[in-house]
Design a protein around this motif. Structure first.
Motif, short mmCIF file in Angstrom:
data_model
loop_
_atom_site.label_atom_id
_atom_site.label_comp_id
_atom_site.label_asym_id
_atom_site.label_seq_id
_atom_site.Cartn_x
_atom_site.Cartn_y
_atom_site.Cartn_z
N GLY A 1 0.56 -0.95 0.62
CA GLY A 1 0.09 0.25 0.16
C GLY A 1 0.59 1.87 -0.23
N GLN A 2 1.98 1.44 -0.45
CA GLN A 2 3.12 2.34 0.04
C GLN A 2 2.30 3.95 -0.96
OE1 GLN A 2 7.10 3.05 -1.74
NE2 GLN A 2 7.73 3.21 -0.19
N ARG A 3 2.14 3.39 -2.64
CA ARG A 3 1.70 3.89 -3.54
C ARG A 3 0.50 4.55 -2.59
NH1 ARG A 3 0.47 2.34 -9.44
NH2 ARG A 3 2.51 1.45 -9.08
N GLY A 4 -0.67 4.27 -2.85
CA GLY A 4 -1.15 4.83 -1.83
C GLY A 4 -1.23 6.10 -0.58
N LEU A 5 -0.50 5.51 0.20
CA LEU A 5 0.10 5.85 1.67
C LEU A 5 0.33 7.40 1.30
CD1 LEU A 5 0.39 6.40 4.72
CD2 LEU A 5 2.35 4.84 3.79
N LEU A 6 1.97 7.16 0.76
CA LEU A 6 2.46 8.33 0.17
C LEU A 6 2.56 10.06 -0.24
CD1 LEU A 6 6.00 6.28 -1.93
CD2 LEU A 6 5.43 7.42 0.51
N PRO A 7 1.09 9.83 -0.63
CA PRO A 7 0.30 11.17 -0.74
C PRO A 7 -0.14 11.44 0.26
CG PRO A 7 -0.34 10.06 -2.14
CD PRO A 7 0.79 8.79 -1.87
N THR A 8 -0.59 10.51 0.81
CA THR A 8 -0.86 11.28 2.29
C THR A 8 -0.06 10.99 3.83
OG1 THR A 8 -3.00 10.38 2.16
CG2 THR A 8 -2.49 10.39 4.49
N ALA A 9 0.68 10.96 3.84
CA ALA A 9 2.14 10.93 4.57
C ALA A 9 2.70 12.38 4.36
CB ALA A 9 2.93 9.99 4.22
N ALA A 10 2.75 13.03 3.12
CA ALA A 10 3.30 13.48 2.29
C ALA A 10 2.85 15.04 3.31
CB ALA A 10 3.78 14.03 0.62
N LYS A 11 1.11 14.94 2.50
CA LYS A 11 0.54 15.68 2.82
C LYS A 11 0.91 16.19 4.53
CE LYS A 11 -4.44 17.70 2.54
NZ LYS A 11 -5.15 16.93 1.21
N ARG A 12 0.17 14.66 5.12
CA ARG A 12 0.39 15.19 7.12
C ARG A 12 2.12 15.59 6.93
NH1 ARG A 12 -3.35 12.66 10.54
NH2 ARG A 12 -5.20 12.31 9.46
N GLY A 13 2.82 15.52 6.75
CA GLY A 13 4.01 16.40 6.76
C GLY A 13 4.80 15.96 7.81
N TRP A 14 5.00 14.33 6.84
CA TRP A 14 5.66 12.75 8.05
C TRP A 14 6.99 13.30 7.45
CZ3 TRP A 14 3.04 6.99 8.33
CH2 TRP A 14 1.85 7.48 8.76
N LYS A 15 7.85 12.56 8.18
CA LYS A 15 9.30 12.48 7.37
C LYS A 15 9.99 11.73 6.59
CE LYS A 15 10.36 16.69 9.06
NZ LYS A 15 11.41 18.03 8.71
N TYR A 16 9.29 10.36 6.56
CA TYR A 16 10.15 9.00 6.06
C TYR A 16 8.49 8.75 5.63
CZ TYR A 16 10.30 6.52 10.67
OH TYR A 16 9.52 6.29 11.95
N PHE B 1 11.73 10.59 -1.76
CA PHE B 1 11.09 10.44 -3.12
C PHE B 1 9.48 10.84 -2.30
CE2 PHE B 1 9.07 8.03 0.53
CZ PHE B 1 8.96 6.68 0.08
N GLN B 2 8.46 10.90 -3.09
CA GLN B 2 7.69 11.68 -3.31
C GLN B 2 8.06 13.10 -3.29
OE1 GLN B 2 4.67 10.62 -3.48
NE2 GLN B 2 3.49 12.29 -3.25
N GLY B 3 8.40 13.61 -4.60
CA GLY B 3 8.82 14.85 -4.95
C GLY B 3 9.34 14.96 -4.39
N GLY B 4 10.28 15.21 -3.29
CA GLY B 4 11.23 15.55 -1.99
C GLY B 4 11.00 15.57 -0.99
N ALA B 5 9.76 14.80 -0.15
CA ALA B 5 8.77 15.24 0.27
C ALA B 5 9.21 14.44 2.15
CB ALA B 5 7.53 14.82 0.39
N LEU B 6 10.00 12.87 1.12
CA LEU B 6 10.09 11.56 2.64
C LEU B 6 10.93 10.89 2.14
CD1 LEU B 6 6.45 10.47 1.96
CD2 LEU B 6 7.28 11.51 4.09
N TRP B 7 11.60 10.59 3.06
CA TRP B 7 12.87 9.63 3.06
C TRP B 7 12.45 8.62 2.84
CZ3 TRP B 7 17.63 11.43 2.52
CH2 TRP B 7 18.29 12.83 2.78
N ASP B 8 13.16 7.84 1.75
CA ASP B 8 12.43 6.36 1.75
C ASP B 8 13.77 5.08 2.34
OD1 ASP B 8 11.72 3.71 0.98
OD2 ASP B 8 13.06 4.19 -1.17
N LEU B 9 13.55 4.45 3.23
CA LEU B 9 13.48 3.77 4.19
C LEU B 9 13.08 2.38 4.67
CD1 LEU B 9 14.33 6.94 7.16
CD2 LEU B 9 15.92 5.80 5.66
#
Length: 416
Positions: free
Chosen positions: A236-251, A266-274
């Motif tokens: 589910g990462q593909r669906g999660l990432l836009p929401t995570a970025a919008k919420r200001g998550w870091k990774y 990734f996600q336009g530079g919003a999140l670290w891929d770990l």
């Protein structure tokens, strides 16, 4: 109570395995209102007084100020060899009768380690309140990890609060642990947003939902603490990432198996891929995902109670797999090593023993730092972008050309 978490497997051709689990439920209703500052009674695990706490909402959580026992993130000096970061992370993070949460907190204290606990929101909700959970694409109250007993909910809440005071990170493993055809892999960003909001609600309203009066408020504001997670089954990462970025998550740590290289955004530079990583698997030509479940699956299949005569050999193989991954990074590109676990006694508890042996083996080595994801991210974000690009250019097992002083632009006389 054993729980088998179904996960995407990386086993040199092994595919996704089915999963079982035992777990907890959730509840809904944070109002976010903050009460006047009060002095919480009691002290931290090491006996020091707790700081004044501003209670939040119903008093389930509180703002106690900056988290204790956090290292200062500083940039590398020119030509300096980077530290070897190792992240031990735990999916679910419920405390059962086997007291594994407590065991690994003590291990961390003994070796100056910090970890990330990906708390399942349902582990703070009594089963009697399961109708408060409305999982995406599932009936009200449904959960593939079940619900914890009230006793275990109580124990989990206590462990989470004490862990944070010791410097550990509290992330999220979301709630119902749904996988496969009806799991998070098919959820929309809006459905993931609902799942996150409910996970936060359950943690921030455990006092109302449980009725417990003998536990202190959790010493953190989960709205600020929560900056990343790992999805059930790594789906589910593909669906999660836009929401995570919008919420200001870091990774995000939901990737299905990455190479041992330095993290990128990734996600336009919003999140670290770990993500969890592909590491050597002794005795095999393929690599295995750096997680206890995946190692187990390659030893006993989906059975959590395999041939007991092989437990000793399997434990050694698991430990040596982790250590091989560590050594590949430590002696070459110094990419952060990421390990995932569950508080489980699969195959007689050998994977718990293997990860403990691994931690003890690496903790005392020069320049090794045992950190949480939050701490790793903070370090990455204070580095010179040009230095990070140089680190990211190194392949798995690749040493820097000319040594670290030359590669990172420092004087040739310092630390090769």
């Amino acid at each position: 109570m054993d729980a088998l978490s179904r996960r995407t497997l990386l086993a040199g051709g092994a595919a996704t395995a089915a999963a079982l689990a035992a777990g907890c439920a959730g509840t809904l209703s944070p109002n976010g209102e903050e009460a006047a500052p009060v002095q919480d009674s009691g002290g931290t695990a090491d006996g020091t007084p707790k700081p004044p706490a501003s209670l939040i909402g119903d008093g389930s959580t509180s703002d106690t100020g900056p988290q204790p026992q956090q290292p200062e993130a500083v940039p590398l000096e020119l030509g300096q060899r980077p530290p070897q970061f190792v992240v031990f992370s735990w999916d679910g993070a419920g405390e059962l009768d086997n007291q594994l949460f407590q065991r690994f907190r003590q291990l961390a204290q003994d070796h100056d380690a910090r970890m990330t606990f990906f708390l399942s929101g349902l582990y703070t909700l009594p089963e009697g309140k399961k109708d408060l959970y409305r999982p995406p694409q599932h009936p009200v109250g449904a959960s593939d990890i079940g619900y914890l007993s009230d006793e275990h909910v109580h124990a989990t809440i206590r462990q989470v609060g004490e862990a944070w005071l010791e410097g550990h990170e509290i992330g999220t493993h979301f709630n119902g642990h749904f996988c496969g055809p009806t799991g998070g892999g098919r959820w929309s960003p809006e459905e993931w947003d609902s799942e996150i909001e409910q996970a936060m609600d359950f943690v921030m309203n455990w006092r109302t939902n449980t009725g417990f009066t003998d536990l202190p408020a959790l010493p953190f504001d989960y709205r600020k603490e929560l900056i990343g997670g790992r999805t059930p089954c790594l789906e589910g990462q593909r669906g999660l990432l836009p929401t995570a970025a919008k919420r200001g998550w870091k990774y995000d740590s939901s990737g299905p198996g990455g190479l041992q290289v330095w993290p990128q955004k990734f996600q336009g530079g919003a999140l670290w891929d770990l993500p969890l990583q592909s590491i050597p698997f002794p005795g095999h030509s393929f690599q295995v995902l750096s997680m206890d479940y995946n190692i187990m699956y390659n030893q006993s299949g989906s059975s959590t109670k395999g041939d007991s005569s092989l437990y000793g050999a399997w434990q050694t193989q698991a430990r040596d797999s982790y250590l091989a991954g560590f050594e590949r990074a430590y002696s070459t590109n110094r990419a952060p090593m990421i390990i995932g676990n569950h508080f489980e006694q699969w195959n007689g508890g050998i994977y718990m023993n293997a990860v403990e042996e691994t931690l003890k083996a690496v903790a005392g080595k020069p320049e090794v730092r045992l950190v949480s994801f939050r701490q790793l991210v903070e370090w990455l974000e204070v580095q010179d972008p040009a230095v990070l690009r140089k680190l990211q250019a190194l392949a798995p097992g690749e040493s820097p050309a000319g040594g670290w002083p030359s590669y990172l632009g420092g004087p040739a006389a310092t630390g090769s």
